[in-house]
Design a protein around this motif. Structure first.
Motif, PDB file in Angstrom:
ATOM      1  N   SER A 137      11.160  -1.209 -28.958  1.00 38.18           N
ATOM      2  CA  SER A 137       9.815  -1.571 -28.513  1.00 38.18           C
ATOM      3  C   SER A 137       9.461  -0.909 -27.182  1.00 38.18           C
ATOM      4  CB  SER A 137       9.683  -3.095 -28.415  1.00 38.18           C
ATOM      5  OG  SER A 137      10.696  -3.658 -27.612  1.00 38.18           O
ATOM      6  N   ALA A 138      10.444  -0.683 -26.313  1.00 36.99           N
ATOM      7  CA  ALA A 138      10.169   0.015 -25.058  1.00 36.99           C
ATOM      8  C   ALA A 138       9.759   1.460 -25.321  1.00 36.99           C
ATOM      9  CB  ALA A 138      11.393  -0.026 -24.152  1.00 36.99           C
ATOM     10  N   ILE A 139      10.427   2.085 -26.274  1.00 32.15           N
ATOM     11  CA  ILE A 139      10.077   3.452 -26.657  1.00 32.15           C
ATOM     12  C   ILE A 139       8.671   3.493 -27.255  1.00 32.15           C
ATOM     13  CG2 ILE A 139      10.641   5.333 -28.256  1.00 32.15           C
ATOM     14  CD1 ILE A 139      13.614   4.456 -27.895  1.00 32.15           C
ATOM     15  N   LEU A 171      11.635   3.856 -36.808  1.00 31.37           N
ATOM     16  CA  LEU A 171      11.214   3.475 -38.150  1.00 31.37           C
ATOM     17  C   LEU A 171      10.949   1.970 -38.280  1.00 31.37           C
ATOM     18  CD1 LEU A 171      13.429   5.711 -40.475  1.00 31.37           C
ATOM     19  CD2 LEU A 171      11.025   6.004 -39.864  1.00 31.37           C
ATOM     20  N   SER A 172      11.844   1.170 -37.805  1.00 31.06           N
ATOM     21  CA  SER A 172      11.671  -0.279 -37.921  1.00 31.06           C
ATOM     22  C   SER A 172      10.495  -0.725 -37.056  1.00 31.06           C
ATOM     23  CB  SER A 172      12.940  -1.008 -37.491  1.00 31.06           C
ATOM     24  OG  SER A 172      14.023  -0.650 -38.320  1.00 31.06           O
ATOM     25  N   GLU A 173       9.726  -1.703 -37.577  1.00 31.31           N
ATOM     26  CA  GLU A 173       8.495  -2.109 -36.899  1.00 31.31           C
ATOM     27  C   GLU A 173       8.520  -3.552 -36.408  1.00 31.31           C
ATOM     28  OE1 GLU A 173       5.444  -1.163 -39.735  1.00 31.31           O
ATOM     29  OE2 GLU A 173       5.297   0.905 -38.986  1.00 31.31           O
ATOM     30  N   ARG A 193      14.093   3.305 -45.432  1.00 32.66           N
ATOM     31  CA  ARG A 193      13.156   2.439 -44.714  1.00 32.66           C
ATOM     32  C   ARG A 193      11.781   3.084 -44.615  1.00 32.66           C
ATOM     33  NH1 ARG A 193      15.201   2.051 -39.162  1.00 32.66           N
ATOM     34  NH2 ARG A 193      16.370   3.937 -39.640  1.00 32.66           N
ATOM     35  N   GLN A 194      10.766   2.219 -44.561  1.00 28.34           N
ATOM     36  CA  GLN A 194       9.390   2.663 -44.393  1.00 28.34           C
ATOM     37  C   GLN A 194       9.049   3.776 -45.380  1.00 28.34           C
ATOM     38  OE1 GLN A 194       7.208   1.049 -42.497  1.00 28.34           O
ATOM     39  NE2 GLN A 194       8.839  -0.367 -41.895  1.00 28.34           N
TER      40      GLN A 194
END
Length: 274
Positions: A137-139, A171-173, A193-194
């Motif tokens: 999330s920081a990225i 990739l993960s959200e 994923r995705q």
């Protein structure tokens, strides 16, 4: 603003040095006492309403960091910390999780570590779900360069931290998706994923050729309408011959054995169709 207003603007607690650096004279600082402020120790002024974490940080010559800072920055995290995380350069004080000193200078006047330092400390300190979630999330939210974080943990003893950072691949959200990914990897599943599927859209996971797995419940959608659209998308997938399993985040976290049992049951049925 006067010294009292400034003190309020920085969380209700500040060192005398910060007050002086912002132009307040010794006379103006001493008047804080008559305005209701007090000195919890020499060189520090605080309001009765002072932010308790900032107060603890300043009294221990530290900065709020790791999971505690992640909450303040709005970063993803599964489990809120039970204790305050502080970065300090000494080994004194009790009642908090201690981290080493900061690598970057904080931008704000409050005793809060930079986003980058919070990520570094999280990668070293926290369980893998929270560490990866905070880094990811920081990225995504702050544009923190992954290469910069990696350069700060290049020493050999940071091997596990680098392994976790590598999983923050964009990739993960959400935290539930990261949790599911780690579960599936630990169980040896082959998945993507995705994945974008024609006529369906993007799905969280595609296991094998036909099994779609979604892990976000209603609470993770921006609105009820978004949730309805997601349900319609999964119905479209079933109409096109895909198997679909949808798990609430709590199921991934609290009952992973049942999640895997259901996934393997569907995969076994698919194998029988061949």
């Amino acid at each position: 603003m006067d010294a009292l207003d400034f003190l309020s603007s920085v969380g209700g607690v500040a060192r005398v040095g910060l007050l002086r650096a912002n132009g307040y004279t010794p006379s103006a600082i001493h008047k804080l006492a008559s305005a209701g402020a007090h000195q919890p120790r020499k060189g520090v002024w605080a309001l009765q309403s002072a932010d308790p974490e900032y107060l603890t940080a300043i009294l221990n010559n530290g900065h709020v960091t790791c999971a505690s800072a992640a909450l303040r920055y709005g970063l993803w995290i599964k489990d809120k910390p039970m204790r305050l995380h502080l970065a300090t350069r000494h080994c004194r004080g009790r009642g908090f999780v201690r981290h080493g000193g900061l690598r970057l200078s904080p931008e704000a006047a409050v005793p809060l570590a930079s986003v980058e330092d919070a990520v570094i400390h999280a990668l070293i300190c926290l369980p893998e779900v929270d560490a990866i979630s905070i880094a990811q999330s920081a990225i995504k939210q702050f544009g923190v360069p992954q290469a910069m974080i990696e350069s700060e943990i290049s020493a050999n003893y940071y091997g596990n931290a680098r392994r976790l950072l590598a999983k923050a691949d964009g990739l993960s959200e959400s935290v539930p998706e990261i949790s599911a990914r780690l579960l599936f990897e630990s169980e040896g599943l082959t998945f993507r994923r995705q994945v974008r599927i024609r006529g369906v859209g993007r799905v969280d996971f595609l296991i094998g050729r036909r099994l779609i797995v979604e892990v976000n419940g209603y609470a993770f959608h921006s609105s009820r309408e978004a949730w309805r659209k997601d349900m319609a998308r999964l119905n479209a997938a079933q109409a096109r011959g895909f198997d679909v399993l949808s798990f609430a985040p709590e199921k991934i976290w609290n009952n992973p054995e049942q999640v895997m049992e259901e996934i393997r049951a569907v995969l076994a049925l698919d194998s029988q169709r061949k």
